[in-house]
Design an enzyme around this catalytic site. Structure first.
Site, PDB file in Angstrom:
ATOM      1  N   ASP A   1      21.404 -18.362  28.173  1.00  0.00           N
ATOM      2  CA  ASP A   1      20.103 -17.707  28.097  1.00  0.00           C
ATOM      3  C   ASP A   1      19.061 -18.796  27.901  1.00  0.00           C
ATOM      4  OD1 ASP A   1      18.638 -14.958  26.210  1.00  0.00           O
ATOM      5  OD2 ASP A   1      17.867 -16.257  27.782  1.00  0.00           O
TER       6      ASP A   1
HETATM    7  C1  GLC Z   1      14.749 -14.900  27.953  1.00  0.00           C
HETATM    8  C2  GLC Z   1      15.614 -13.747  27.513  1.00  0.00           C
HETATM    9  C3  GLC Z   1      16.573 -13.278  28.553  1.00  0.00           C
HETATM   10  C4  GLC Z   1      15.951 -13.476  29.922  1.00  0.00           C
HETATM   11  C5  GLC Z   1      15.859 -14.974  30.146  1.00  0.00           C
HETATM   12  C6  GLC Z   1      15.218 -15.319  31.499  1.00  0.00           C
HETATM   13  O1  GLC Z   1      14.502 -15.775  26.907  1.00  0.00           O
HETATM   14  O2  GLC Z   1      16.317 -13.856  26.283  1.00  0.00           O
HETATM   15  O3  GLC Z   1      16.884 -11.902  28.273  1.00  0.00           O
HETATM   16  O4  GLC Z   1      16.736 -12.875  30.919  1.00  0.00           O
HETATM   17  O5  GLC Z   1      15.128 -15.626  29.122  1.00  0.00           O
HETATM   18  O6  GLC Z   1      13.870 -14.937  31.504  1.00  0.00           O
END
Ligand code: GLC
Length: 735
Positions: free
Chosen positions: A268
């Site tokens: 993430d």
């Molecule tokens: C964010 C979120 C995740 C998201 C990713 C890409 O920080 O935690 O849910 O899909 O980054 O944007």
């Protein structure tokens, strides 16, 4: 419609695809392999991205949505890089791309997986039309804490409901054939335990035991894997001291091992290098080593894989087999998506977004997401004509806020607000007065309140739209106080005190502590940010053209201090009797043990404001006796359950009949109730309908005291009721 966890593995690896993967892998250099494991965030620097694409350094790009830029970079990757491996274009399409559906918590409130699947299908059609083929959804984190801003993106507190909703989204995004050009790879997130953040503070520690993981938090992830989710995403949090992004037990032993997951796992954002901040990795290179060896296949944006894996391999800290396994998983998904045969988005069409059928589906989802929490003296539905109706409050005409959190591409110009819808549809036959009073949800301007009270003097009924701006929920938006912000409660109270009949509509990203506001309202309709078509949905419910059917997907606490609060909690050795004296009733100099020594709060009591699965209707549903076919069952049998529900009202309406069980004695204690099935049925005015369930005894299995997945013989209770706090138990024995 009956709801069972679907099992369809749309991404089950085929031998033909695996042969293609092996053939391609055998030609790849180490740099090209590492390039596939690297996802970049679009930089807007098309030249730089194009050069990297030509070098084969980009496996995926997120956040680029310009179809021409996407096509340009894809063309370079496919036609100018050495092996022509297409780039996987990703975006957070969480509850709609252009046509915005209710936030996922609102979609869960529909208790209608088919409707949720349809919404995901439409989202995929809109997103793939610009070249997006991978979305970071469904989010299936179980959350029991409304302070956590991301409860908005979840399906609430219950594993069974979240399992059905997550699987429905996977099916909607992916269809049965991932190579369908309108299919998007799903990404089930955030693995694991993110919703149990200590204090509801985003990114904070979690302390979940293996038994809690297996009996609660894993379940919706397993359901999404069984539904064929092509990818998974690890979470920011550390659980019991181990960051999820390097948790080998979770990623490799459980997901890839026990569940035989054949897709790929992405971090993430910068959760790899954030392990340095966590105090788990010495530096970015160490973070890359830990994540890769735990089974993380692709790294999002941080670049530690791109810049360190070659050296880690030379130093013997990672193996080429591990790298090859990661690349195989990524290539397999790209082949399943048909990217090699069809790398480019279709030509841009006129009106490819906001189609009439998309908007109709968004309205239906919004309508079924609305929860009627109070309706004293049948205040609702409003008469459809001949009234003077005052519309007040900061959420009555707030097109941007109404879309809710995690909206990047939806356009507020397309939002139909409640004010617009009421004027358009019910303004001809009624006199509509509008005075927002407060201009945004945090507004403390008491002059605005006075202005609104004055404006409502001539009204027969006042509809007050309150709640949260969209920024007040979602990622990194935790709140320690979840009551209405600003002077919203004062607005409701002032209008009530002026003698008016008050209908309160709450538009928010979370359950809120609205006890005071409920007391000051004659009727309360709850709308988790309902999206583009929330206005027409709310209008038709308010005026009785439609009948509310939503149910709470999360418990509503009376006070924030009751959190964590959820229906399926343990009984404890001293369960509340619900007869405990509340703080105002406690005698002076009361004796030390005089209050009964049970698990409750002296100020808030034990019960929540509204329980899980709660929602009223204009219809009146009366449950008959619940009947089961036997008194005792062997473990290979099904429990056949029947109940007749009568609708004694003049309104046709949908009821969500919910089946709960309790395992009374077990080698690891079990919750006082667990949702095992639900059925959303239409029961016409004055009619009755028999609802039946066939629940395999095998579905009563859990991870027991020895962490064995078994059904333990003994006494069980079973309920079929309108919510988690209602109904009479039926006892049965499992042998
Ligand atoms: C964010 C979120 C995740 C998201 C990713 C890409 O920080 O935690 O849910 O899909 O980054 O944007």
């Amino acid at each position: 419609m009956s709801c069972m966890a679907a099992v369809s593995c749309s991404q089950a690896p085929s031998s033909e695809i695996d042969q293609k993967v092996e053939a391609l892998l055998s030609k790849m250099t180490l740099q090209e392999k590492i390039g596939q494991m690297n996802q970049i965030n679009t930089s807007g620097n098309v030249g730089g991205m194009s050069e990297a694409a030509k070098r084969g350094e980009i496996g995926s790009i997120l956040n680029e949505v310009n179809p021409e830029v996407i096509r340009g970079i894809q063309k370079i990757a496919v036609e100018e890089s050495r092996l022509g491996i297409p780039i996987l274009i990703a975006r957070d399409v969480i509850h709609g791309y252009k046509t915005i559906f209710p936030i996922p918590l609102g979609q869960a409130a529909t208790f209608n997986p088919q409707l949720v699947e349809e919404g995901a299908r439409i989202s995929a059609k809109e997103a793939t039309s610009v070249g997006i083929r991978w979305t970071f959804s469904p989010m299936v984190d179980i959350s029991r804490d409304a302070r956590w801003g991301r409860i908005a993106e979840s399906s609430g507190e219950d594993s069974y409901l979240a399992s059905l909703m997550g699987a429905a989204m996977v099916r909607g995004y992916q269809t049965e054939d991932l190579s369908n050009p309108t299919a998007m790879a799903a990404c089930t997130k955030h693995f694991i335990g993110y919703g149990a953040a200590e204090g509801g503070r985003d990114y904070s520690s979690t302390f979940l035991t293996e038994r809690q993981l297996r009996n609660t938090y894993f379940l919706p992830f397993k359901a999404a894997a069984e539904a064929g989710s092509a990818t998974f995403m690890t979470s920011f949090n550390e659980n019991d001291g181990i960051p999820a992004t390097a948790n080998k037990f979770v990623i490799s032993d459980v997901l890839k091992g026990e569940w035989n997951f054949k897709g790929f796992v992405v971090s993430d954002w910068a959760s790899t290098v954030e392990m340095v901040e966590h105090g788990y990795a010495e530096n970015n290179k160490h973070a890359a080593e830990l994540a890769l060896n735990a089974g993380l296949d692709m790294e999002m944006v941080a670049g530690s894989y791109l810049h360190n894996i070659e050296q880690l391999l030379e130093e013997g800290k990672v193996k080429i087999e591990t790298i090859d396994s990661a690349v195989r998983n990524i290539l397999r998904v790209k082949f399943q998506l048909g990217l090699f045969e069809n790398p480019y988005a279709p030509e841009q069409q006129e009106n490819q977004f906001y189609k009439a059928e998309y908007l109709a589906a968004a309205k239906q989802a919004a309508e079924e997401s609305l929860i009627l929490l109070k309706n004293s003296n049948n205040t609702l539905p409003l008469a459809q004509k001949g009234q003077t109706i005052a519309i007040v409050g900061p959420l009555a005409d707030a097109p941007y806020e109404q879309m809710g959190t995690w909206v990047f591409d939806g356009e507020k110009e397309h939002t139909v607000t409640p004010l617009a819808a009421i004027k358009e549809k019910y303004g001809k036959d009624n006199k509509i007065i509008f005075e927002s009073g407060l201009t945004y949800s945090r507004d403390r301007n008491m002059n605005g309140v006075a202005k609104a009270v004055k404006a409502t003097r001539a009204a027969d009924v006042v509809v007050v739209f309150v709640g949260e701006e969209s920024i007040l929920s979602g990622e990194a938006h935790s709140l320690a106080d979840i009551s209405l912000q600003g002077a919203q409660s004062e607005l409701i109270e002032a209008i009530k005190k002026s003698g008016k009949k008050v209908v309160t509509v709450v538009m928010s990203g979370r359950p809120m502590t609205i006890g005071r506001d409920v007391d000051n309202s004659d009727a309360v309709l709850y709308s988790f940010h309902p999206g583009t078509m929330g206005g027409p949905a709310i209008a038709d419910i308010l005026f009785g053209k439609s009948v509310p059917s939503g149910k709470t997907p999360s418990t509503f606490p009376k006070m924030v201090g009751q959190i964590p609060i959820y229906y399926n909690q343990a009984n404890t050795g001293r369960p509340a009797t619900r007869n405990e004296p509340l703080i105002e009733a406690i005698p002076i100099e009361a004796g030390q043990t005089s209050l009964g020594c049970t698990a409750f709060y002296m100020d808030a009591g034990f019960d929540p404001l509204f329980p899980f699965g709660f929602g009223l209707s204009y219809a009146n549903f009366e449950y008959g006796d619940v009947v089961i076919n036997k008194k005792s069952y062997s473990q290979d049998e099904n429990i056949e359950v029947k109940v007749t529900i009568k609708n004694s009202s003049k309104y046709d309406g949908y009821e969500v009949a919910q089946l709960y069980i309790r395992d009374h004695t077990a080698t690891a204690i079990r919750p006082v109730k667990e949702l095992k099935r639900f059925e959303k049925v239409l029961i016409k005015a004055g009619e009755s309908k028999e609802v039946s369930f066939s629940l395999p005894v095998a579905d009563l299995a859990f991870y027991n005291g020895a962490l064995e997945y078994v059904v333990e013989p003994g006494k069980f209770s079973l309920w079929v009721a309108t919510d988690s706090a209602s109904g009479s138990a039926i006892e049965l024995l499992v042998n």
